[in-house]
Enzyme design. Structure first.
Site, PDB file in Angstrom:
ATOM      1  N   ARG A   6       0.824  -1.207   0.000  1.00 33.92           N
ATOM      2  CA  ARG A   6       0.000   0.000   0.000  1.00 33.92           C
ATOM      3  C   ARG A   6       0.864   1.264   0.000  1.00 33.92           C
ATOM      4  NH1 ARG A   6      -5.195   1.947   0.714  1.00 33.92           N
ATOM      5  NH2 ARG A   6      -4.891   3.968   1.691  1.00 33.92           N
TER       6      ARG A   6
ATOM      7  N   HIS B   9     -12.012  -3.836   9.383  1.00 34.54           N
ATOM      8  CA  HIS B   9     -10.760  -4.257   8.752  1.00 34.54           C
ATOM      9  C   HIS B   9     -10.781  -5.741   8.401  1.00 34.54           C
ATOM     10  CE1 HIS B   9      -9.862  -0.706  11.238  1.00 34.54           C
ATOM     11  NE2 HIS B   9      -9.226  -0.336  10.162  1.00 34.54           N
TER      12      HIS B   9
END
Ligand code: GLN
Ligand code: ZN
Length: 761
Positions: free
Chosen positions: A518, A697
């Site tokens: 990411r 999440h």
């Protein structure tokens, strides 16, 4: 001769090649051999690039497939059960990725921010009585790989004290107790590194720039003595960064190492005391080029500092370096063709910083003439920036001068709450979400098509309106009390606003690794910030027109807008934050005028801005809280202000969070099983709070009973009439197949609890 050095290079690749390769490997479309080949070619290109730029000490082992702290733990055999490791061999990529991301039957290891950066590391998890074993000398391997390509590199090794201070133990005992067990493994690693042909090792001890406990202070001499004994000929460069070492400088100076790196950007205050304290026979690495920001170095000033050090008696043993690893800045300016040319001239990304380092080293050895061109260019750019009228907006300064304390304060919460109750007419335990709904692949495709000019603005916006309408209708049917529009129009919570504010600039390829594959591309704040036009009002207005429930408007807060950008350095952070706060304040007031009765101002980065040193925290909290209040306090008493933060570890700053005076705060608590409750044992949070009861999440959807169980625990500490029911964070990364049932469960949990938890009259 002065050595041009580097402390670490971006590993993701100029076009995020590592990201692409990792994700292809995880998706099963590329083999492990493919991934390893991509990684090797990225390392080779980085080495060649650095060498070509004139760097003498090129770092190695700064590469990692996911995270270097994780790989350090794995190399030492600190691998918790369940990740498919046999206890002896070199950990496989499957093991590394299982530690980082979890596997079907084992959760991922904890991840947290690397000091005060937006890079995340995996927290090593050590057993009580952990045994360490060098099962993978990744440093020697890296040195050998480079050696085979005819480059002698300087491997980067996270030092043993910082490694332990960044770790957690299973039983909560002090990880430093494991130092005696760990040191022999470090010694063995160093011997292997020497054998592989390295001359120097960069020993990273960034904890030297933090407040150290007495135990940590005592650990340093023990650790460094053991390493120095093992190093036999290999030179150790003790490397601290992210701030001044201050009171730890004396300790550092006493350690038996061959060289010291000083962060002279954030830690410039260390310079004079260091010249007093450091032994004259030591090497000094001067971190003169900012590794945390994107601005060009003032070469003349930096050269002056370097000369000062040379004249103080270190002249024969100097290195020029970035302040810290270049991991925290984008790769190269080369592809940034769309930037304003004047801004572009002022910038230096990793590649350009290498050239600055090389120029400084050369200037020091050969005199100003040798780098006359670079100096002239640097002078010209600095003069041009100083004279650039576009950086200053008279209207913005006038507003800043006119700030009054009254602009930061609202009627006391207790009074507002009553007015809001009658204005909003919400049930007990109102149900809401944090703002975003799924950013589906289809939506991303459409946004990209629109950006390329293949989808007209009308068609793109019609699509967004359709998504908003569907989501509002669904929320109404599901029984959500405070709906949101879904943030479908936003690419990113900072970028979306930055693109509409003056003073911000955006890169095309300015990616910085955040964690694993990411990356984020932080915008650059280069001028005074103002808001030329409303940013979100029409979307909120449209969403409100579709329902009788109070639609929640959604903004990113001033502290987060600052924290997730590269800020200008010619004015204090506090002032930049005030400017953003004023721009947001206008938006808040305009949302209210458009009929929006509830407005959420997100501050997920509020805590990460907290300075590393305790002595600086109060000042930060003072202005950060004031900026939030400034953005929020323009509204009537009846208008309800929410905020959201994505973590529960705020026990130490709960006073500041209460001082933000939001009417309602939503926070992450589901994963930690309501850990926030600890904060309430000592501090009675005065306003309303929505402790997250669904961990977004994870793809797992909790049932209503589980959500109710968590909420009941919160109700033991917080009066039920001040509690809300919501998820932990926004739903943008989830799919509708999880969001729909989870929100329905939230509503069901609320209905059950309302009947059960009757408020005393
Ligand atoms: N409103 C944002 C969202 O729902 C908040 C995101 C965040 O806290 N990081 O996505
Ligand atoms: Zn969040």
């Amino acid at each position: 001769m002065t050595i041009a050095t580097n402390l670490g290079y971006p590993r993701i690749g100029p076009r995020r090649e590592l990201k692409t390769a990792l994700e292809a490997f995880w998706a099963g479309t590329e083999s492990e051999a493919d991934l390893r080949a991509t990684a090797a070619s990225l390392r080779a290109a980085a080495r060649r690039g650095q060498q070509g730029a004139g760097i003498g000490h090129v770092p190695s082992a700064d590469f990692a497939f996911y995270d270097h702290v994780l790989e350090t733990a794995a190399a030492f055999g600190a691998i918790p059960e369940g990740h498919g490791w046999d206890g002896a061999s070199v950990p496989s990529l499957a093991t590394i990725f299982s530690m980082a991301r979890g596997a079907p039957d084992v959760p991922a290891m904890e991840m947290t921010k690397w000091f005060d950066t937006n890079y995340h590391y995996i927290v090593p998890r050590l057993a009580a009585g952990q045994r360490f074993k060098l099962v993978w000398n990744r440093w020697a391997e890296a040195v050998a790989e480079a050696y085979a390509a005819n480059i002698r590199t300087r491997p980067v090794l996270l030092g043993p004290v910082s490694f332990l201070l960044l770790s957690k133990t299973d039983d909560g005992s002090d990880p430093l107790a494991l130092l005696p067990a760990l040191l022999p493994v470090y010694a063995e690693a160093l011997r292997g590194i020497a054998q592989a042909g390295a001359a120097w090792v960069q020993l990273d001890e960034p904890c030297l720039a933090t407040d150290l406990s007495a135990t940590a202070q005592a650990a340093y001499p023990v650790a460094m003595r053991a390493l120095a004994d093992a190093a036999s000929g290999l030179k150790l460069l003790l490397t601290s960064y992210f701030g001044p070492m201050r009171e730890n400088l004396e300790l550092a100076a006493s350690l038996p190492v061959d060289g010291f790196h000083l962060d002279l950007v954030r830690g410039a205050a260390d310079l004079e005391p260091a010249l007093e304290l450091l032994p004259r026979e030591a090497w000094l690495s001067l971190g003169l080029v900012d590794g945390r920001n994107v601005w060009r170095t003032d070469l003349r000033a930096a050269l002056g500092t370097a000369r000062r050090v040379a004249e103080a008696g270190f002249g024969a043993r100097l290195m020029i370096a970035p302040s810290c690893s270049l991991l925290h800045v984008p790769h190269s300016l080369k592809g940034e063709t769309a930037l304003d040319p004047a801004l572009r001239r002022r910038l230096a990304f990793a590649e350009e910083k290498l050239a600055e380092i090389a120029a400084l080293a050369r200037g020091l050895d050969e005199g100003e003439k040798a780098i006359a061109h670079a100096l002239a260019e640097s002078d010209a750019v600095i003069a041009e920036a100083a004279a650039d009228a576009r950086l200053h907006d008279a209207a913005v300064s006038a507003r800043l001068t006119a700030l009054t304390p009254a602009m930061e304060s609202r009627t006391p919460y207790a009074e507002r709450a009553g007015l809001q109750r009658s204005a909003l007419n919400l049930p007990l335990l109102p149900v809401t979400t944090i703002g975003s709904f799924p950013q589906t692949a289809e939506l991303r495709r459409m946004r990209a098509a629109h950006a390329r000019g293949e989808l007209s603005r009308e068609d793109y916006e019609a699509l967004l309106r359709g998504l908003i309408a569907q989501s509002v209708q669904w929320q109404d049917e599901a029984g959500v009390d405070v709906p949101v529009h879904g943030e479908f129009e936003r690419n990113d919570m900072v970028k979306y606003f930055g693109e509409q504010l003056s003073g911000y600039a955006f890169t095309k390829h300015g990616w910085v690794q955040s964690y694993g594959s990411r990356c984020v591309a932080p915008p650059i704040i280069w001028g005074d910030v103002s808001r030329p036009a409303p940013m979100t009002v029409r979307w909120a207005e449209y969403a409100q027109s579709l329902t009788d429930k109070p639609m929640k408007g959604m903004l990113t807060g001033p502290v987060t807008m600052l924290q997730w950008s590269f800020p200008r350095t010619d004015i204090p952070r506090e002032v930049i934050c005030q400017q953003i706060a004023l721009a947001l304040r206008d938006e808040v007031v305009e949302l209210e005028a458009a009929g929006i009765k509830i407005i959420q101002i997100d501050e997920p980065a509020f805590r990460e801005g907290l300075p590393l040193r305790a002595s600086e925290r109060e000042d930060y909290l003072r202005w950060a809280v004031a900026c939030f209040r400034l953005s929020a306090a323009g509204v009537r008493d009846e208008t309800q202000i929410h905020t959201h933060m994505c973590y529960s570890e705020f026990n130490d700053i709960i006073g500041a969070i209460a001082a933000m005076d939001a009417d309602v705060i939503s926070i992450e608590t589901a994963r930690s099983d309501m850990e926030l409750l600890h904060a309430f044992e000592v501090f009675a949070y005065p306003n309303e709070i929505g402790p997250g009861v669904w961990d977004i999440h994870s793809p797992r959807v909790p049932d209503a009973a589980e959500m109710a169980r968590l909420l009941r625990r919160a109700a033991e500490r917080i009066p039920v009439e001040r509690l809300w029911l919501n998820p932990d964070c926004g739903c943008k990364t989830r799919g509708w197949q999880q969001v729909k049932p989870a929100v329905e469960n939230l509503v069901q949990a609320a209905r059950g609890l309302r009947a059960e938890l009757v408020v005393p009259a």
